[in-house]
Design a protein around this motif. Structure first.
Motif, PDB file in Angstrom:
ATOM      1  N   SER A   8       0.831  -1.199   0.000  1.00 37.55           N
ATOM      2  CA  SER A   8       0.000   0.000   0.000  1.00 37.55           C
ATOM      3  C   SER A   8       0.870   1.256   0.000  1.00 37.55           C
ATOM      4  CB  SER A   8      -0.906   0.007   1.238  1.00 37.55           C
ATOM      5  OG  SER A   8      -1.482   1.289   1.422  1.00 37.55           O
ATOM      6  N   PRO A   9       0.592   2.215  -0.871  1.00 38.32           N
ATOM      7  CA  PRO A   9       1.376   3.454  -0.859  1.00 38.32           C
ATOM      8  C   PRO A   9       1.144   4.291   0.392  1.00 38.32           C
ATOM      9  CG  PRO A   9      -0.471   3.638  -2.386  1.00 38.32           C
ATOM     10  CD  PRO A   9      -0.417   2.200  -1.959  1.00 38.32           C
ATOM     11  N   ALA A  10       0.080   3.994   1.126  1.00 41.08           N
ATOM     12  CA  ALA A  10      -0.224   4.753   2.341  1.00 41.08           C
ATOM     13  C   ALA A  10       0.256   4.051   3.609  1.00 41.08           C
ATOM     14  CB  ALA A  10      -1.735   5.001   2.432  1.00 41.08           C
ATOM     15  N   LEU A  11       0.995   2.954   3.483  1.00 39.82           N
ATOM     16  CA  LEU A  11       1.481   2.240   4.665  1.00 39.82           C
ATOM     17  C   LEU A  11       2.356   3.172   5.507  1.00 39.82           C
ATOM     18  CD1 LEU A  11       1.671  -0.584   6.058  1.00 39.82           C
ATOM     19  CD2 LEU A  11       3.797  -0.908   4.770  1.00 39.82           C
ATOM     20  N   PRO A  12       2.029   3.356   6.800  1.00 38.28           N
ATOM     21  CA  PRO A  12       2.778   4.316   7.630  1.00 38.28           C
ATOM     22  C   PRO A  12       4.115   3.749   8.107  1.00 38.28           C
ATOM     23  CG  PRO A  12       1.068   3.293   8.944  1.00 38.28           C
ATOM     24  CD  PRO A  12       0.900   2.756   7.540  1.00 38.28           C
ATOM     25  N   LEU A  13       5.059   3.650   7.200  1.00 42.36           N
ATOM     26  CA  LEU A  13       6.343   3.020   7.512  1.00 42.36           C
ATOM     27  C   LEU A  13       7.159   3.798   8.538  1.00 42.36           C
ATOM     28  CD1 LEU A  13       7.286   1.818   3.951  1.00 42.36           C
ATOM     29  CD2 LEU A  13       7.113   0.356   5.964  1.00 42.36           C
ATOM     30  N   GLU A  14       6.832   5.078   8.735  1.00 44.70           N
ATOM     31  CA  GLU A  14       7.574   5.852   9.722  1.00 44.70           C
ATOM     32  C   GLU A  14       7.084   5.586  11.145  1.00 44.70           C
ATOM     33  OE1 GLU A  14       3.846   7.917   8.883  1.00 44.70           O
ATOM     34  OE2 GLU A  14       5.379   6.976   7.627  1.00 44.70           O
ATOM     35  N   ALA A  15       5.951   4.921  11.283  1.00 42.82           N
ATOM     36  CA  ALA A  15       5.384   4.664  12.610  1.00 42.82           C
ATOM     37  C   ALA A  15       6.133   3.531  13.307  1.00 42.82           C
ATOM     38  CB  ALA A  15       3.901   4.325  12.490  1.00 42.82           C
ATOM     39  N   ASP A  16       6.136   3.573  14.635  1.00 43.82           N
ATOM     40  CA  ASP A  16       6.802   2.542  15.430  1.00 43.82           C
ATOM     41  C   ASP A  16       5.913   1.311  15.571  1.00 43.82           C
ATOM     42  OD1 ASP A  16       9.147   3.970  15.866  1.00 43.82           O
ATOM     43  OD2 ASP A  16       8.307   5.030  17.597  1.00 43.82           O
ATOM     44  N   MET A  17       6.500   0.265  16.137  1.00 46.34           N
ATOM     45  CA  MET A  17       5.785  -0.990  16.350  1.00 46.34           C
ATOM     46  C   MET A  17       6.186  -1.559  17.709  1.00 46.34           C
ATOM     47  SD  MET A  17       6.484  -2.482  12.501  1.00 46.34           S
ATOM     48  CE  MET A  17       5.614  -4.051  12.627  1.00 46.34           C
ATOM     49  N   SER A  18       5.311  -2.382  18.275  1.00 43.78           N
ATOM     50  CA  SER A  18       5.646  -3.069  19.519  1.00 43.78           C
ATOM     51  C   SER A  18       6.610  -4.211  19.218  1.00 43.78           C
ATOM     52  CB  SER A  18       4.382  -3.617  20.174  1.00 43.78           C
ATOM     53  OG  SER A  18       3.879  -4.737  19.447  1.00 43.78           O
ATOM     54  N   PRO A  19       7.326  -4.719  20.221  1.00 43.33           N
ATOM     55  CA  PRO A  19       8.222  -5.852  19.971  1.00 43.33           C
ATOM     56  C   PRO A  19       7.514  -7.046  19.342  1.00 43.33           C
ATOM     57  CG  PRO A  19       8.742  -4.868  22.094  1.00 43.33           C
ATOM     58  CD  PRO A  19       7.492  -4.189  21.607  1.00 43.33           C
ATOM     59  N   ASP A  20       6.357  -7.430  19.870  1.00 42.95           N
ATOM     60  CA  ASP A  20       5.640  -8.567  19.295  1.00 42.95           C
ATOM     61  C   ASP A  20       5.264  -8.321  17.842  1.00 42.95           C
ATOM     62  OD1 ASP A  20       5.806 -10.005  21.635  1.00 42.95           O
ATOM     63  OD2 ASP A  20       3.649 -10.182  21.952  1.00 42.95           O
ATOM     64  N   THR A  21       4.879  -7.081  17.518  1.00 42.89           N
ATOM     65  CA  THR A  21       4.450  -6.776  16.158  1.00 42.89           C
ATOM     66  C   THR A  21       5.611  -6.868  15.182  1.00 42.89           C
ATOM     67  OG1 THR A  21       2.819  -5.262  17.109  1.00 42.89           O
ATOM     68  CG2 THR A  21       3.171  -5.134  14.754  1.00 42.89           C
ATOM     69  N   VAL A  22       6.791  -6.409  15.585  1.00 42.89           N
ATOM     70  CA  VAL A  22       7.969  -6.541  14.730  1.00 42.89           C
ATOM     71  C   VAL A  22       8.276  -8.016  14.482  1.00 42.89           C
ATOM     72  CG1 VAL A  22      10.441  -6.095  14.528  1.00 42.89           C
ATOM     73  CG2 VAL A  22       8.941  -4.336  15.461  1.00 42.89           C
ATOM     74  N   VAL A  23       8.197  -8.817  15.542  1.00 41.14           N
ATOM     75  CA  VAL A  23       8.495 -10.242  15.402  1.00 41.14           C
ATOM     76  C   VAL A  23       7.450 -10.932  14.528  1.00 41.14           C
ATOM     77  CG1 VAL A  23       8.609 -12.428  16.685  1.00 41.14           C
ATOM     78  CG2 VAL A  23       9.862 -10.421  17.498  1.00 41.14           C
ATOM     79  N   LEU A  24       6.190 -10.555  14.664  1.00 40.83           N
ATOM     80  CA  LEU A  24       5.159 -11.135  13.802  1.00 40.83           C
ATOM     81  C   LEU A  24       5.392 -10.764  12.341  1.00 40.83           C
ATOM     82  CD1 LEU A  24       2.024 -10.598  16.043  1.00 40.83           C
ATOM     83  CD2 LEU A  24       2.912 -12.807  15.273  1.00 40.83           C
ATOM     84  N   ALA A  25       5.882  -9.545  12.078  1.00 44.51           N
ATOM     85  CA  ALA A  25       6.222  -9.171  10.705  1.00 44.51           C
ATOM     86  C   ALA A  25       7.358 -10.039  10.184  1.00 44.51           C
ATOM     87  CB  ALA A  25       6.603  -7.696  10.645  1.00 44.51           C
ATOM     88  N   MET A  26       8.346 -10.315  11.034  1.00 46.58           N
ATOM     89  CA  MET A  26       9.440 -11.199  10.634  1.00 46.58           C
ATOM     90  C   MET A  26       8.921 -12.606  10.342  1.00 46.58           C
ATOM     91  SD  MET A  26      12.279  -9.968  13.448  1.00 46.58           S
ATOM     92  CE  MET A  26      13.577 -11.100  12.910  1.00 46.58           C
ATOM     93  N   ARG A  27       8.016 -13.090  11.193  1.00 42.11           N
ATOM     94  CA  ARG A  27       7.443 -14.419  10.985  1.00 42.11           C
ATOM     95  C   ARG A  27       6.638 -14.480   9.685  1.00 42.11           C
ATOM     96  NH1 ARG A  27       6.054 -17.254  16.587  1.00 42.11           N
ATOM     97  NH2 ARG A  27       4.036 -17.723  15.630  1.00 42.11           N
ATOM     98  N   ALA A  28       5.952 -13.377   9.360  1.00 46.21           N
ATOM     99  CA  ALA A  28       5.142 -13.358   8.148  1.00 46.21           C
ATOM    100  C   ALA A  28       6.000 -13.499   6.896  1.00 46.21           C
ATOM    101  CB  ALA A  28       4.334 -12.061   8.086  1.00 46.21           C
ATOM    102  N   HIS A  29       7.236 -13.006   6.962  1.00 44.98           N
ATOM    103  CA  HIS A  29       8.110 -13.026   5.783  1.00 44.98           C
ATOM    104  C   HIS A  29       9.252 -14.030   5.926  1.00 44.98           C
ATOM    105  CE1 HIS A  29       6.142  -9.453   4.101  1.00 44.98           C
ATOM    106  NE2 HIS A  29       6.083  -9.022   5.332  1.00 44.98           N
TER     107      HIS A  29
END
Length: 234
Positions: free
Chosen positions: A107-128
């Motif tokens: 998505s071109p509107a994905l807020p990539l500058e926003a922070d994430m919680s530790p679990d959320t970062v790890v879930l993103a890693m798991r997704a990829h």
């Protein structure tokens, strides 16, 4: 206040519509996301989900319990501490979370500058996550992440296991030996694995042990979005 009518009440028998009846309310899937790596106390969920009020969180947890997606359990021992955890059926929603992540990441509107919680970062890693590209032997890297959204955040510890078959990351550290440890804020680690900022450009990411193993972990779990489009500071 009257409850929202279900799609089924409009004679819609679609299973996807029924799924939205169960998890389509605002905050519901975010609460589910925070339970995908294991049980949490009410206060832990409220801490990690910025912006949710206690009344809304109580209602969402009640709805998840009523739907058979989550359950409340009292931990053994003194203190009478209650935690919320997903049911076996509820844990199936990680596949939904992964699918949403893979879909929305372009998505071109994905807020990539926003922070994430530790679990959320790890879930993103798991997704990829992909199998490790180098070496057939199983290797483990300990990942210690501090929530950059909070000044008083306590580090959360995870262990990534890499092999030629798969790469997995779990919250429980376990007792098996690791070849490296990474200590970072979620902002810096997100910049590395999601925005593709080279590890060498993030001096506050502390690595002990095998840096090659850490680079292999990044290669096996990174999203590698171009930093020119991300807005994530290095």
């Amino acid at each position: 206040m009257a409850s929202r009518r279900s799609y089924g009440s409009y004679n819609d028998g679609c299973a996807a519509a029924h799924a939205l009846d169960l998890i389509g309310e605002r905050w519901t899937m975010i609460v589910v996301r925070e339970l995908l790596l294991g049980p949490k106390r009410f206060s832990d969920i409220q801490r990690d989900v910025l912006g949710i009020g206690p009344g809304v969180l109580t209602q969402r947890l009640h709805d998840l319990e009523a739907g058979g997606i989550a359950q409340r359990r009292r931990l053994p021992g003194p203190g009478r501490i209650d935690v919320y955890e997903l049911t076996d059926w509820g844990y199936g929603l990680e596949a939904v979370n992964t699918a949403l992540s893979l879909w929305a990441v372009t998505s071109p509107a994905l807020p990539l500058e926003a922070d994430m919680s530790p679990d959320t970062v790890v879930l993103a890693m798991r997704a990829h996550a992909r199998p490790a590209s180098r070496g057939p032997d199983e290797r483990r890297v300990e990942l210690v992440l501090t929530d950059s959204r909070r000044r008083d955040g306590q580090p959360a510890t995870y262990v990534a296991t890499m092999s030629a078959e798969a790469t997995t990351i779990d919250r429980s550290p376990g007792t098996r030996p690791t070849v490296a440890q990474v200590c970072a804020t979620t902002r810096d680690w997100k910049a590395c694995v999601i925005a593709g900022v080279p590890l060498e450009q993030l001096p506050d990411v502390r690595v002990s042990g095998s840096r090659d193993a850490v680079r292999d972990l990044i290669d096996a779990t990174s999203l590698s979005i171009s930093t020119s489009a991300s807005g994530v500071p290095g």
